[in-house]
Design an enzyme around this catalytic site. Structure first.
Site: not given
Ligand code: PEP
Length: 249
Positions: A9, A11, A94, A96, A166, A172, A212
């Protein structure tokens, strides 16, 4: 056996020029992957990413899809536009989007219905915040989000959807859920899918972990039986890190 799926992703990162560099670097590094490999890129990168990835094992996805076919929806993107640009997958809901752009279980459901109708492979994100985890609400939050997302969707269509679990506190932040926490919650989400659709669907559905995930923790997470891959944010922006994760999956 479920085939693992690793999806990047990106983003709101990577201009078209940067997209060209990253995809060009990735192609040889992931060519022998045993899992499905997807990059979910900004809208402006989709056509280029699809052109560069044509004939390789890399599939291209978007990060959102409108529930309407066309019309007065400023800032949205339609299924037809995404298809013509070359997207095959689409991330829906997501955290976000939920946190900053007012996405709700109802809008996630509308987008999922449209994505399925239009023949996309959706990746639906669910997960609890830190307060919710500490308040013992992880399971109820995930259940509400899964039930809400899949409202009105048939078992046949549901089977092809990927869920990304998630935990919001792990996205992040550099804080990963432990292998056991991720496995346990994904197992719970699978039990919710089983309640909704029966064992044939819940056994077939791929449920990823996201939060992460990186080259250091991928092996432990992927060794867990419920975890069918990862949705990768930060670590998908560097070809070495992303290809390492892909090749371990
Ligand atoms: C994501 O954006 O779905 C995500 C898991 O980000 P990160 O791996 O940076 O935590």
């Amino acid at each position: 056996m479920r085939k693992p799926i690793i999806a990047g992703n990106w983003k709101m990162n990577k201009t078209a020029a940067e997209c060209r560099t990253l995809i060009t670097e990735l192609i040889p590094k992931v060519k022998d992957a045993k899992c499905d490999v997807v990059v979910c890129v900004p809208f402006t990168d989709i056509a280029l990413a699809a052109e560069l990835a044509a004939g390789t094992n890399i599939k291209v996805g978007a990060q959102n899809i409108a529930w309407a076919e066309s019309g007065a929806f400023t800032g949205e993107i339609s299924a037809a536009m995404l298809r013509e640009a070359g997207a095959e997958y689409v991330i829906i809901g997501h955290s976000e989007r939920r946190q900053y752009f007012g996405e709700t279980d109802a809008t996630v459901n509308s987008r999922l219905v449209r994505a399925i109708e239009a023949g996309f492979k959706p990746i639906v994100c669910v997960g609890e915040t830190l307060d919710e985890r500490e308040g013992g609400k992880t399971e109820s939050v995930c259940k509400t989000q899964v039930v809400g997302a899949f409202k009105g969707i048939s078992a046949d269509a549901a089977k092809g959807v990927v869920i990304a679990y998630e935990p919001v506190w792990a996205i992040g932040t550099g804080k990963t859920a432990t292998d056991d926490q991720a496995n346990e919650t994904i197992g719970y989400i699978r039990s919710v899918v089983k309640e909704l659709y029966g064992a044939a669907v819940s056994d077939a559905m791929r449920i990823q972990y996201g939060g992460s995930m990186n080259p250091k923790n991928v092996e432990g997470l992927m060794a867990k039986p419920e975890i069918d891959g990862g949705l990768i944010g930060g670590a998908s922006l560097k070809s070495d890190d992303f290809s390492y994760i892909v090749n371990k999956a």
